[in-house]
Design a protein around this motif. Structure first.
Motif, PDB file in Angstrom:
ATOM      1  N   ASN A 154       0.820  -1.201   0.000  1.00 41.82           N
ATOM      2  CA  ASN A 154       0.000   0.000   0.000  1.00 41.82           C
ATOM      3  C   ASN A 154       0.867   1.270   0.000  1.00 41.82           C
ATOM      4  OD1 ASN A 154      -2.425  -1.301  -0.129  1.00 41.82           O
ATOM      5  ND2 ASN A 154      -2.752  -1.340   2.098  1.00 41.82           N
ATOM      6  N   ALA A 155       1.977   1.196   0.705  1.00 42.97           N
ATOM      7  CA  ALA A 155       2.874   2.348   0.768  1.00 42.97           C
ATOM      8  C   ALA A 155       3.470   2.644  -0.611  1.00 42.97           C
ATOM      9  CB  ALA A 155       3.990   2.103   1.779  1.00 42.97           C
ATOM     10  N   LEU A 156       3.798   1.598  -1.360  1.00 43.44           N
ATOM     11  CA  LEU A 156       4.347   1.762  -2.701  1.00 43.44           C
ATOM     12  C   LEU A 156       3.313   2.374  -3.643  1.00 43.44           C
ATOM     13  CD1 LEU A 156       6.710   1.346  -4.601  1.00 43.44           C
ATOM     14  CD2 LEU A 156       5.829  -0.934  -5.081  1.00 43.44           C
ATOM     15  N   ILE A 157       2.086   1.914  -3.574  1.00 42.42           N
ATOM     16  CA  ILE A 157       1.008   2.460  -4.407  1.00 42.42           C
ATOM     17  C   ILE A 157       0.758   3.918  -4.051  1.00 42.42           C
ATOM     18  CG2 ILE A 157      -1.464   2.297  -4.928  1.00 42.42           C
ATOM     19  CD1 ILE A 157      -1.177  -0.746  -4.645  1.00 42.42           C
ATOM     20  N   THR A 158       0.743   4.228  -2.776  1.00 43.24           N
ATOM     21  CA  THR A 158       0.546   5.606  -2.322  1.00 43.24           C
ATOM     22  C   THR A 158       1.682   6.497  -2.819  1.00 43.24           C
ATOM     23  OG1 THR A 158      -0.581   4.796  -0.347  1.00 43.24           O
ATOM     24  CG2 THR A 158       0.211   7.077  -0.299  1.00 43.24           C
ATOM     25  N   VAL A 200       1.202   7.113  -6.598  1.00 47.70           N
ATOM     26  CA  VAL A 200       0.090   8.039  -6.833  1.00 47.70           C
ATOM     27  C   VAL A 200       0.496   9.458  -6.471  1.00 47.70           C
ATOM     28  CG1 VAL A 200      -2.238   8.668  -6.065  1.00 47.70           C
ATOM     29  CG2 VAL A 200      -1.714   6.299  -6.631  1.00 47.70           C
ATOM     30  N   LEU A 201       1.159   9.644  -5.344  1.00 50.28           N
ATOM     31  CA  LEU A 201       1.615  10.977  -4.934  1.00 50.28           C
ATOM     32  C   LEU A 201       2.644  11.548  -5.912  1.00 50.28           C
ATOM     33  CD1 LEU A 201       1.875  10.642  -1.049  1.00 50.28           C
ATOM     34  CD2 LEU A 201       0.160  11.885  -2.384  1.00 50.28           C
ATOM     35  N   THR A 202       3.500  10.692  -6.427  1.00 51.48           N
ATOM     36  CA  THR A 202       4.480  11.136  -7.418  1.00 51.48           C
ATOM     37  C   THR A 202       3.792  11.579  -8.700  1.00 51.48           C
ATOM     38  OG1 THR A 202       6.124   9.613  -6.504  1.00 51.48           O
ATOM     39  CG2 THR A 202       6.547  10.471  -8.705  1.00 51.48           C
ATOM     40  N   LEU A 203       2.797  10.833  -9.144  1.00 48.76           N
ATOM     41  CA  LEU A 203       2.041  11.217 -10.346  1.00 48.76           C
ATOM     42  C   LEU A 203       1.295  12.533 -10.141  1.00 48.76           C
ATOM     43  CD1 LEU A 203       0.643   7.764 -11.523  1.00 48.76           C
ATOM     44  CD2 LEU A 203       2.418   9.153 -12.620  1.00 48.76           C
ATOM     45  N   ILE A 204       0.702  12.713  -8.978  1.00 44.28           N
ATOM     46  CA  ILE A 204      -0.008  13.960  -8.685  1.00 44.28           C
ATOM     47  C   ILE A 204       0.967  15.136  -8.654  1.00 44.28           C
ATOM     48  CG2 ILE A 204      -1.290  15.199  -6.882  1.00 44.28           C
ATOM     49  CD1 ILE A 204      -2.669  12.520  -6.235  1.00 44.28           C
ATOM     50  N   ALA A 205       2.119  14.954  -8.030  1.00 47.44           N
ATOM     51  CA  ALA A 205       3.130  16.021  -7.964  1.00 47.44           C
ATOM     52  C   ALA A 205       3.660  16.362  -9.355  1.00 47.44           C
ATOM     53  CB  ALA A 205       4.276  15.598  -7.053  1.00 47.44           C
ATOM     54  N   THR A 206       3.862  15.366 -10.194  1.00 49.46           N
ATOM     55  CA  THR A 206       4.333  15.596 -11.562  1.00 49.46           C
ATOM     56  C   THR A 206       3.293  16.363 -12.370  1.00 49.46           C
ATOM     57  OG1 THR A 206       5.629  13.563 -11.483  1.00 49.46           O
ATOM     58  CG2 THR A 206       5.189  14.492 -13.650  1.00 49.46           C
ATOM     59  N   PHE A 207       2.034  15.983 -12.240  1.00 52.02           N
ATOM     60  CA  PHE A 207       0.967  16.685 -12.949  1.00 52.02           C
ATOM     61  C   PHE A 207       0.855  18.128 -12.465  1.00 52.02           C
ATOM     62  CE2 PHE A 207      -3.481  18.038 -13.290  1.00 52.02           C
ATOM     63  CZ  PHE A 207      -3.627  17.974 -14.669  1.00 52.02           C
ATOM     64  N   ALA A 208       0.922  18.334 -11.156  1.00 50.01           N
ATOM     65  CA  ALA A 208       0.826  19.684 -10.602  1.00 50.01           C
ATOM     66  C   ALA A 208       1.990  20.562 -11.056  1.00 50.01           C
ATOM     67  CB  ALA A 208       0.765  19.620  -9.082  1.00 50.01           C
TER      68      ALA A 208
END
Length: 152
Positions: free
Chosen positions: A2-6, A9-17
Motif C-alpha cells: 500500500n505504501a508503494l502504491i501511495t 500516486v503521490l508522485t504522479l499527482i506532484a508531476t501533474f501539478a
C-alpha cells in the motif's frame, strides 16, 4: 504494498501539478525547452513538460518605472523617471533581463548629447529623450511612454 502504491500516486499527482503553469493577466511567460526558447505563454493556464520545460522570463506587459540619477559633465546633476512598457514580448524576451540597463544607458547617452541640457525646458527635453530612446528600443519590442526630469 500500500505504501508503494501511495508513493506512486503521490508522485504522479506532484508531476501533474508541476506541469501546470498559470500566467497572470498582465504578463507573458517565455517557456524554454532544453535551454532554448520554445514559445510564449499567454495569460491563462498551460501545460508544460515537467523537467523539460522551464519558465525563464516573466514579462510584464503593464507599464514599468525606472529611476535614474547622473551628474552631467557641466557639474549639474539630473535625476529622472522613465515610464516604459513591453509592446512585443517576442522581441523583448531576448533582452528583458538587460532592459533596465538599456533604458538607463539610453537616457544618459541622450542627455549627454543634449547641449545645455540643464537650461532647457524639462518637458521639451523629456520629449526629445523619449524619442531618442524609442528609436533604439522599438526594435527590441519596448517603448518609453514618458520621461520626467529633475535638475539639481
Amino acid at each position: 504494498m500500500n505504501a508503494l502504491i501511495t508513493l506512486v500516486v503521490l508522485t504522479l499527482i506532484a508531476t501533474f501539478a508541476s506541469s501546470l503553469k498559470r500566467v497572470p493577466a498582465d504578463q507573458v511567460h517565455s517557456l524554454y525547452r532544453r535551454g532554448k526558447p520554445y514559445r510564449l505563454l499567454q495569460p491563462g493556464t498551460h501545460m508544460a513538460l515537467p523537467l523539460v520545460d522551464h519558465v525563464v522570463h516573466r514579462i510584464k506587459l503593464s507599464g514599468q518605472v525606472l529611476r535614474f540619477q547622473e551628474p552631467l559633465p557641466n557639474a549639474h546633476g539630473v535625476s529622472g523617471t522613465v515610464y516604459w512598457q513591453v509592446l512585443e514580448p517576442e522581441r523583448a524576451d531576448a533582452v528583458i533581463e538587460q532592459a533596465d540597463q538599456l533604458i538607463r544607458g539610453g537616457a544618459l547617452a541622450a542627455l549627454r548629447q543634449e547641449p545645455e541640457a540643464y537650461s532647457a525646458d524639462r518637458r521639451d527635453l523629456g520629449s526629445r529623450l523619449k524619442q531618442a530612446m524609442n528609436s533604439a528600443l522599438r526594435e527590441r519590442g519596448m517603448m518609453v511612454t514618458r520621461v520626467e526630469l529633475e535638475f539639481a
